[in-house]
Write a protein that holds these residues in place. Sequence first.
Motif, mmCIF file in Angstrom:
data_model
loop_
_atom_site.group_PDB
_atom_site.id
_atom_site.type_symbol
_atom_site.label_atom_id
_atom_site.label_comp_id
_atom_site.label_asym_id
_atom_site.label_seq_id
_atom_site.Cartn_x
_atom_site.Cartn_y
_atom_site.Cartn_z
ATOM 1 N N CYS A 52 53.292 33.402 43.721
ATOM 2 C CA CYS A 52 52.355 34.104 43.045
ATOM 3 C C CYS A 52 53.058 35.442 42.401
ATOM 4 C CB CYS A 52 51.093 34.596 43.816
ATOM 5 S SG CYS A 52 50.031 33.305 44.101
ATOM 6 N N ASP A 56 53.729 37.001 38.743
ATOM 7 C CA ASP A 56 53.212 38.654 38.593
ATOM 8 C C ASP A 56 54.466 39.280 37.895
ATOM 9 O OD1 ASP A 56 51.503 40.532 38.706
ATOM 10 O OD2 ASP A 56 52.846 41.692 40.327
ATOM 11 N N CYS A 133 46.040 27.714 41.846
ATOM 12 C CA CYS A 133 45.676 29.022 41.878
ATOM 13 C C CYS A 133 46.907 29.777 40.676
ATOM 14 C CB CYS A 133 46.274 29.763 43.306
ATOM 15 S SG CYS A 133 46.411 31.486 43.371
ATOM 16 N N MET A 137 46.087 32.264 37.615
ATOM 17 C CA MET A 137 46.692 33.448 37.682
ATOM 18 C C MET A 137 47.428 33.630 36.523
ATOM 19 S SD MET A 137 48.983 35.051 40.658
ATOM 20 C CE MET A 137 47.593 35.199 41.767
ATOM 21 N N MET A 141 46.206 36.135 33.629
ATOM 22 C CA MET A 141 47.197 37.556 33.521
ATOM 23 C C MET A 141 47.685 37.677 32.156
ATOM 24 S SD MET A 141 49.504 38.012 37.050
ATOM 25 C CE MET A 141 50.289 36.912 36.763
ATOM 26 N N CYS A 165 41.178 36.666 38.464
ATOM 27 C CA CYS A 165 42.416 35.830 38.064
ATOM 28 C C CYS A 165 43.586 36.456 38.709
ATOM 29 C CB CYS A 165 42.541 35.928 36.471
ATOM 30 S SG CYS A 165 43.184 37.173 35.877
ATOM 31 N N VAL A 166 43.642 37.520 39.243
ATOM 32 C CA VAL A 166 44.715 38.033 40.003
ATOM 33 C C VAL A 166 44.418 37.977 41.610
ATOM 34 C CG1 VAL A 166 45.426 39.258 37.994
ATOM 35 C CG2 VAL A 166 44.123 40.507 39.754
ATOM 36 N N VAL A 170 43.397 33.976 44.475
ATOM 37 C CA VAL A 170 44.058 33.972 45.931
ATOM 38 C C VAL A 170 43.219 33.859 47.043
ATOM 39 C CG1 VAL A 170 45.756 35.255 47.257
ATOM 40 C CG2 VAL A 170 45.897 35.210 44.881
#
Length: 375
Positions: A52, A56, A133, A137, A141, A165-166, A170
């Motif tokens: 993740c 990011d 996930c 995500m 994002m 979504c962020v 999770v």
Amino acid sequence: MLEPQLASVASESGADAYQNAILPKVSRTFALTIPQLPPPLRRAVTNAYLLCRVADTIEDEPAFSAEQKRRYEDAFIDAVTGRIDAQRFSAELAPLFSQRTLEAERDLVSQLPLVLQVTRSLGPAQRMAIVNCLKVMSHGMHDFQRNVGLHGLDTLRDMDCYCYCVAGVVGEMLTELLIDFDPTLASQREPLMRMAISFGQGLQMTNILKDQWEDYSRGVCWLPQDVFTRYGVRLEGLQAGQQDANYAGALTELIGVAHAHLRNALEYTLMIPAKHAGFRRFCLWSIGLAVLTLRKLQKNLDFSAGTQVKVSRRAVTYTIALTRLSGNYNTGLRWLFAATARGLPLTPLSAEWSSSPHTHLIWPKSAISYFAETA
């Protein structure tokens, strides 16, 4: 420079050693909470968090255009699922990051193949939870990053969607990993999933409120326009340290929303049997630190930097000690939460959110179409 990692070791033990070494360099909070988990779950959650973090890192790189971010995020998912060669992908991508991206994050991207060694060794259900996930995500994002600016998000509903979504997704992933670890919890999947989404939103909203001025300095605002408009505040015109009573009213309302979600986070934790003490600590420490952050925000509504509302090391130590003492007792934990949250505003969640916060209600139509096309 980073101290030498075990990045060149091709064995699974070397991959695990790299995971454990890089985790505290990319997140002090998760380096504190993840080790509370039992070893099999700890390994999967560490792996999931690092993947993740790669997603990011791609989205946060200021040197990438929106088109590049979308392309790299799609390629990242392909690397995770084995559709493209991960070594080639990371070798091409890692040198493109600017110095504004943390060195540890650049190192993580360069060593993605090592992290994926651990991913491939996980069970099928664990891998599926992680990949699902990452898909939500990374796509989510990108959709939000592409349109965000100092004007903020249009509505609180949009903020719900962004937080899903962020962070909410999770929470869903962690729940799937927990159920895989203890299949007896499968009968509680639906209520756990509902509360897991709220758990994620509470933590994410706390971070958004705490980091709003750092985000603002980068030309980004994740606050909802509709809430501030009701108080007569234009998000584009905000200036750190020069807020007025109208801004304070809007911020107080949002602190109340985050508080409501953290109450759900506590209930999520209490649904987990006390025998899973490590998982409870993993949740409780995060909840406790978030509540303490909200208290500092409420007492400093005119703050101008996240450092002004950062929780002290002493408070972290007290949180850990108190939750260790009461972690097996639901009544004690409810009392501790109420005592810690005393004085915080509490904004009731919308009827729509409370009735069904799941993705088919809050997820953008573009994402629904995307997953229909790529399923």
